[in-house]
Structure formats: C-alpha cells, structure tokens
Design an enzyme around this catalytic site. Structure first.
Site, short mmCIF file in Angstrom:
data_model
loop_
_atom_site.label_atom_id
_atom_site.label_comp_id
_atom_site.label_asym_id
_atom_site.label_seq_id
_atom_site.Cartn_x
_atom_site.Cartn_y
_atom_site.Cartn_z
N LYS A 1 2.51 -0.69 15.50
CA LYS A 1 3.94 -0.72 15.80
C LYS A 1 4.43 -1.99 16.49
O LYS A 1 5.62 -2.30 16.48
CB LYS A 1 4.30 0.48 16.70
CG LYS A 1 4.31 1.80 15.97
CD LYS A 1 5.48 1.88 15.01
CE LYS A 1 5.33 3.00 14.02
NZ LYS A 1 6.14 2.85 12.82
N TYR B 1 5.16 6.35 10.58
CA TYR B 1 4.32 5.17 10.37
C TYR B 1 5.06 4.09 9.58
O TYR B 1 4.88 2.90 9.82
CB TYR B 1 3.05 5.59 9.62
CG TYR B 1 1.97 4.53 9.61
CD1 TYR B 1 0.90 4.59 10.51
CD2 TYR B 1 2.01 3.47 8.71
CE1 TYR B 1 -0.09 3.62 10.52
CE2 TYR B 1 1.02 2.50 8.71
CZ TYR B 1 -0.02 2.58 9.62
OH TYR B 1 -0.98 1.60 9.61
N TYR C 1 -8.33 4.42 8.79
CA TYR C 1 -8.39 4.75 10.22
C TYR C 1 -9.50 5.80 10.36
O TYR C 1 -9.40 6.87 9.76
CB TYR C 1 -7.09 5.38 10.71
CG TYR C 1 -5.94 4.42 10.90
CD1 TYR C 1 -5.18 4.00 9.83
CD2 TYR C 1 -5.60 3.96 12.17
CE1 TYR C 1 -4.11 3.12 10.00
CE2 TYR C 1 -4.53 3.09 12.36
CZ TYR C 1 -3.80 2.68 11.27
OH TYR C 1 -2.74 1.82 11.46
N HIS D 1 0.84 -1.20 0.00
CA HIS D 1 0.00 0.00 0.00
C HIS D 1 0.88 1.25 0.00
O HIS D 1 1.91 1.29 0.66
CB HIS D 1 -0.89 0.04 1.24
CG HIS D 1 -1.96 -1.00 1.25
ND1 HIS D 1 -2.89 -1.10 2.25
CD2 HIS D 1 -2.27 -1.98 0.35
CE1 HIS D 1 -3.73 -2.09 1.99
NE2 HIS D 1 -3.37 -2.66 0.85
N PRO E 1 -2.55 -0.74 19.60
CA PRO E 1 -2.36 -1.13 18.20
C PRO E 1 -2.51 0.00 17.18
O PRO E 1 -2.10 -0.17 16.03
CB PRO E 1 -3.42 -2.22 17.97
CG PRO E 1 -4.43 -2.01 19.04
CD PRO E 1 -3.71 -1.42 20.21
P1 FAD Z 1 4.24 -12.77 21.17
O1 FAD Z 1 3.71 -12.81 19.80
O2 FAD Z 1 3.27 -12.52 22.28
O3 FAD Z 1 4.99 -14.14 21.43
C1 FAD Z 1 5.39 -14.57 22.71
C2 FAD Z 1 5.35 -16.07 22.75
O4 FAD Z 1 5.86 -16.52 23.99
C3 FAD Z 1 3.94 -16.62 22.66
O5 FAD Z 1 3.87 -17.56 21.61
C4 FAD Z 1 3.68 -17.23 24.02
O6 FAD Z 1 2.82 -18.35 23.95
C5 FAD Z 1 5.08 -17.60 24.44
N1 FAD Z 1 5.27 -17.75 25.89
C6 FAD Z 1 4.75 -17.00 26.87
N2 FAD Z 1 5.15 -17.43 28.08
C7 FAD Z 1 5.97 -18.49 27.84
C8 FAD Z 1 6.70 -19.37 28.70
N3 FAD Z 1 6.65 -19.23 30.03
N4 FAD Z 1 7.42 -20.36 28.14
C9 FAD Z 1 7.47 -20.50 26.79
N5 FAD Z 1 6.80 -19.69 25.94
C10 FAD Z 1 6.05 -18.70 26.45
N6 FAD Z 1 0.12 -5.32 16.87
C11 FAD Z 1 -0.15 -4.60 15.82
O7 FAD Z 1 0.77 -3.91 15.34
N7 FAD Z 1 -1.42 -4.59 15.26
C12 FAD Z 1 -2.44 -5.38 15.78
O8 FAD Z 1 -3.54 -5.38 15.26
C13 FAD Z 1 -2.18 -6.16 16.90
N8 FAD Z 1 -3.15 -6.96 17.45
C14 FAD Z 1 -2.84 -7.69 18.57
C15 FAD Z 1 -3.82 -8.49 19.18
C16 FAD Z 1 -3.53 -9.22 20.36
C17 FAD Z 1 -4.62 -10.09 21.00
C18 FAD Z 1 -2.25 -9.13 20.92
C19 FAD Z 1 -1.93 -9.89 22.21
C20 FAD Z 1 -1.27 -8.36 20.29
C21 FAD Z 1 -1.55 -7.64 19.12
N9 FAD Z 1 -0.59 -6.83 18.48
C22 FAD Z 1 -0.86 -6.10 17.42
C23 FAD Z 1 0.76 -6.78 18.93
C24 FAD Z 1 1.67 -7.74 18.15
O9 FAD Z 1 0.93 -8.86 17.73
C25 FAD Z 1 2.79 -8.07 19.08
O10 FAD Z 1 3.54 -6.87 19.27
C26 FAD Z 1 3.70 -9.19 18.58
O11 FAD Z 1 3.02 -10.42 18.64
C27 FAD Z 1 4.97 -9.24 19.42
O12 FAD Z 1 5.68 -10.42 19.15
P2 FAD Z 1 6.47 -11.16 20.30
O13 FAD Z 1 7.12 -12.32 19.62
O14 FAD Z 1 7.26 -10.19 21.05
O15 FAD Z 1 5.37 -11.67 21.33
C1 DHB Z 2 -3.86 -3.71 11.31
C2 DHB Z 2 -3.68 -3.60 12.65
C3 DHB Z 2 -3.36 -2.37 13.18
O1 DHB Z 2 -3.14 -2.25 14.50
C4 DHB Z 2 -3.25 -1.25 12.39
O2 DHB Z 2 -2.94 -0.10 12.98
C5 DHB Z 2 -3.42 -1.37 11.03
C6 DHB Z 2 -3.73 -2.61 10.50
C7 DHB Z 2 -4.19 -5.05 10.77
O3 DHB Z 2 -4.45 -5.95 11.56
O4 DHB Z 2 -4.22 -5.20 9.55
#
Ligand code: FAD
Ligand code: DHB
Length: 415
Positions: free
Chosen positions: A303, A391, A208, A76, A299
């Site tokens: 980021k 962004y 948005y 995009h 969200p």
């Molecule tokens: P995570 O993806 O949380 O991965 C951490 C992993 O560690 C998980 O798989 C978990 O099961 C594992 N874990 C936890 N504890 C233990 C343990 N004790 N032993 C072993 N493993 C363990 N960001 C956006 O930019 N846009 C969005 O729309 C958006 N939607 C989101 C919706 C939800 C419900 C959540 C929770 C987050 C969302 N985010 C979004 C944020 C984005 O998805 C996260 O920033 C991203 O997943 C970060 O990645 P990570 O690997 O740091 O953490």
């Molecule tokens: C999406 C999620 C976001 O948090 C955002 O700011 C834009 C797009 C998405 O899930 O596609």
C-alpha cells in the site's frame, strides 16, 4: 550570501510523492520547486515497492506517464495465497467484475519516468541539497531554505510547502507542538529481507506465503528478474544471510509439490523494518504532508507507494484550486479527504501482516486463527471479494483541477 527566490509550492523530497506532485501541479499551471538530499542516480536506483493498484496505473496513464508503464508493466489478474503447503489463486479481476487488477512496475521505474518528465519540462528540481529547513509556517508565506550541491545557500518564499520527505524527513518534525492531534504507531517484531535476483520468476503472479518458519513473498520485476522477500527478526544482521542461505530458505518456505524455485545471482539485498504510523492531521496551515512523511504501512498488501500517489492526486487538485483559483476549501479539507483511504489501507496492511507472519514460539491459538482466516479467504466469495476490493485500489484517484467537490467515497460501486 543567500540567493532569494519565489515559487508557489516548495516541495521537499524527490521520491514518488514529491515528483508526481510537481508534475500534477505543472499540468494545472502551478509552479513548484523540488529539493532532494540524495543524488539523481541514488533516487533512481533505490529498490522499494513494485505492486501498483489499477487506480494508480489509471492515474499515471491519465497524466501522461503511461508509455513505459504500459509497455513494460506486468499486468496480473490477482495473487496467490499460500499456507499449510497449499497454493491458491485469488482472481481479483473476476472478483471485482473486471474493474480492477494489479500491475508490477518498479518504483525505480516510476521515479525514472517522473524525473525524465520533469527534466524535459525544465522543472526546478535540485538533487544533493543539504541543510534543508522550513520556516514561517504560521504565515501565508512559508519559507524553504537549503544549500545546493555547489554550497550556495537559497531561500525560497512559497505559498505552500509540501512535505514529501519520507518518514525520516524534516517537515513533520517542524510542525509546532500541538499541531498534530494524533500520532498513531505500531511496530512489529520482524522485518523483510528483500532480494533482487537475476533469476526468471518461478511464478506468473505474486505469491504471499505463510509458513510455520515465517512469511515469504515471491514477486518479480521483469521476465528475467525476480524480487523475493523473507520474514526475518527485526534486528537481523544481513551478514548472517549469505546468498545460498537465502535461496535455501526461500525454497523451503515457498515449496509446494511439483514446483521448483529458479535461482540465480543476487543483485541486491537489504532488510526493511516494519512499522505502522499515521500522523493526523496531514497538514499544518500552509504545509501539507504527503506519502511516507505522513504515514507508513508495513509492506504486506503493497500500500505504501499507492497511498503516496493517492495523497498527491488529492493535494495537487486542492493546491491548484487554492493557488490558481483562490478557492481554499479543498486545501483546508486535504487531510480529512485523505484519511479515510489512509486508515483503510493501514488496516489492510496491519491485517495482512498479522495473518501472514509467524514468530518463533507463537501461541497455537494465534496460528489457528491465521489459518482459519486464510482458509476463509480462499473458500468464501465474500471474503475473497473483500480482499480484492481492498488490494486493488479504491475509488478512482482524483486529479481534477476543475472540481469543487469533496472526493467520491472509497467504494463508488457500493450503493
Ligand atoms: P520516499 O520515497 O521515502 O521519498 C522521500 C524523499 O525525500 C527521499 O528521496 C529522501 O531522500 C528525501 N528527503 C528526506 N529528507 C529530506 C530533506 N531534509 N531534504 C530534502 N529531501 C529529503 N512499499 C510497498 O508497497 N512495497 C514494498 O515492497 C516496499 N518496500 C520498501 C522498502 C524500503 C527500504 C522502504 C523505506 C519503503 C518501502 N516501501 C514499500 C514503501 C514505499 O516505497 C514508500 O511508501 C514510498 O517510497 C513513499 O514515497 P514517498 O515519496 O512518500 O517517500
Ligand atoms: C512487492 C512488494 C510488496 O510489498 C508486496 O506486497 C507485493 C509485491 C514487490 O516489491 O513487488
């Protein structure tokens, strides 16, 4: 009996941060193990983020993870900002002189690509573990303990541990008292109700939308599948949102004259609470925190995933220098090298959240400020450029195991 092992980096969590870290370390010749409490199927299906900065895409391509992303990602030029019943396009590509854009490619797909790559590489990757513990954090040989899916207890002696276990993980709480200097937190009185729907997106780029009844976001996953969000109260009960109510509310908030929202079966729905959180420093001796384990952003601004990728690019570079080449300088400065980007993104996410969300009975002064700010973004080149630069990502993400220097500033094209 406990089985004892040895590896260089023990990685807790197989989200995007942990999996990508293990991939980058392997490219630099450093061994790791990744342990994860959930099943592979659960990790691959967990619906979360979808919007990638162009810097994230460039890094994934550079490290051999671009094949499906290039084939299936939706590029995009920018986003739409909608308020006061008007929809305005903000063209990030033009505003950044063609240097930056954004790509829709779901986190589920990144996780699948990473798991496939790690498995093909015969990496040590264990799902469905329990009783994860980190210990001996004050030594140069921290220890990771866990029970595997068959009930066998393991103890892994490591040179470093990476806490990639998300906000609710065990690594950050294992830091001894006094080990974290600053834990900064902000909660918000609303969350996002997100749906995945078998409905072709009714827009070419993400919308948005600030509406008097609350925020709405229209995103997508593929040309056939939409991803849409609605602001709801933080403690909302999802059972009060049957599918028809969700579509009616989306239609109402996103409406502009002559535009129609296409609906379809809702495949999945859930409510995400919103929080800002930063733990500083992002390391304690030989344990390093990355991604959501160290910081959370609301969200708005997309980021979270991009920051997790930036952290592990920095961490992989630092750990390869430390463990392959015996040079500790980058590892010692890991937190410092991440935090400028973390706080910049934390500000962007907080600012976009504050500008776009409306709470019932909101002070009219607050509403007028939100609208004035949005109007400024769609009428001032300087204001729109500020949004575009923030962004779409900052300096190229640095994964460069041969480097000896600190990362470049976030804004390399600004003198
Ligand atoms: P995570 O993806 O949380 O991965 C951490 C992993 O560690 C998980 O798989 C978990 O099961 C594992 N874990 C936890 N504890 C233990 C343990 N004790 N032993 C072993 N493993 C363990 N960001 C956006 O930019 N846009 C969005 O729309 C958006 N939607 C989101 C919706 C939800 C419900 C959540 C929770 C987050 C969302 N985010 C979004 C944020 C984005 O998805 C996260 O920033 C991203 O997943 C970060 O990645 P990570 O690997 O740091 O953490
Ligand atoms: C999406 C999620 C976001 O948090 C955002 O700011 C834009 C797009 C998405 O899930 O596609």
């Amino acid at each position: 009996m406990t089985v004892k092992h040895r590896t260089q980096v023990g990685i807790v969590g197989a989200g995007p941060a942990g999996l990508l870290l293990s991939h980058l370390l392997a490219l630099g010749g450093v061994d790791s193990i990744v342990i994860e409490t959930r099943s592979r199927a659960y990790c691959e299906a967990r619906q979360r983020a979808g919007m990638l900065e162009s810097t994230t895409v460039e890094l994934l391509r550079a490290v051999g993870l671009g094949r499906r992303l290039d084939a299936e990602g939706l590029e995009h030029n920018g986003i739409y900002l909608q308020f006061a019943g008007e929809r305005h396009h903000v063209n990030f590509r033009k505003l950044t002189g063609g240097r930056r854009w954004v790509t829709i490619y779901a986190q589920t797909e990144i996780v699948k690509d990473l798991i496939r790559a790690r498995t093909a590489d015969r990496a040590a990757l264990e799902f469905e573990v329990s009783e994860t513990e980190v210990a001996d954090l004050d030594s140069d040989r921290p220890v990771l303990r866990y029970t595997d899916s068959a009930g066998q207890r393991h103890e892994v002696t490591c040179d470093a541990i990476a806490g990639c276990d998300g906000f609710h993980g065990i690594c950050r709480p294992a830091i001894p008292r006094g080990g974290l200097r600053l834990v900064a937190e902000r909660s918000y009185p609303y969350g996002w109700l997100g749906i995945l729907a078998k409905a072709p997106p009714s827009t070419d780029e993400v919308i948005y939308c600030r509406h008097e009844d609350g925020f709405a976001l229209h995103s997508m996953r593929t040309p056939e599948v939409g991803r849409l969000y609605l602001q709801v109260p933080a403690d909302e009960d999802i059972t009060t949102w049957p599918d028809d109510r969700i579509w009616d509310e989306l239609q109402r908030r996103l409406a502009v004259p002559g535009w129609e929202l296409q609906t379809g079966p809702i495949l999945e729905k859930g409510i995400t609470p919103m929080r800002s959180f930063v733990a500083t420093p992002m390391q304690y001796r030989r344990m390093y925190l990355a991604g959501d384990a160290a910081h959370i952003v609301p969200p708005t601004g997309a980021k979270g995933l991009n920051l997790a990728v930036a952290d592990v690019a920095t961490l992989a570079t630092a750990l390869i220098r430390l463990l392959r080449d015996g040079e500790p300088a980058l590892a010692d400065a890991y937190s410092e090298h991440c935090l400028e980007r973390v706080w910049r993104a934390t500000h962007l996410a907080w600012w976009m959240t504050a500008m776009m969300h409306v709470v019932p009975g909101q002070d009219p002064f607050e509403s007028a400020l939100q609208l004035a700010q949005l109007r400024n973004l769609v009428t001032s080149h300087a204001a729109a450029t500020m949004l575009a630069e923030n962004y779409t990502g900052y300096a190229p993400l640095r994964y460069d195991p041969s480097t000896r220097t600190a990362p470049t500033p976030l804004w390399p094209w600004v003198a």
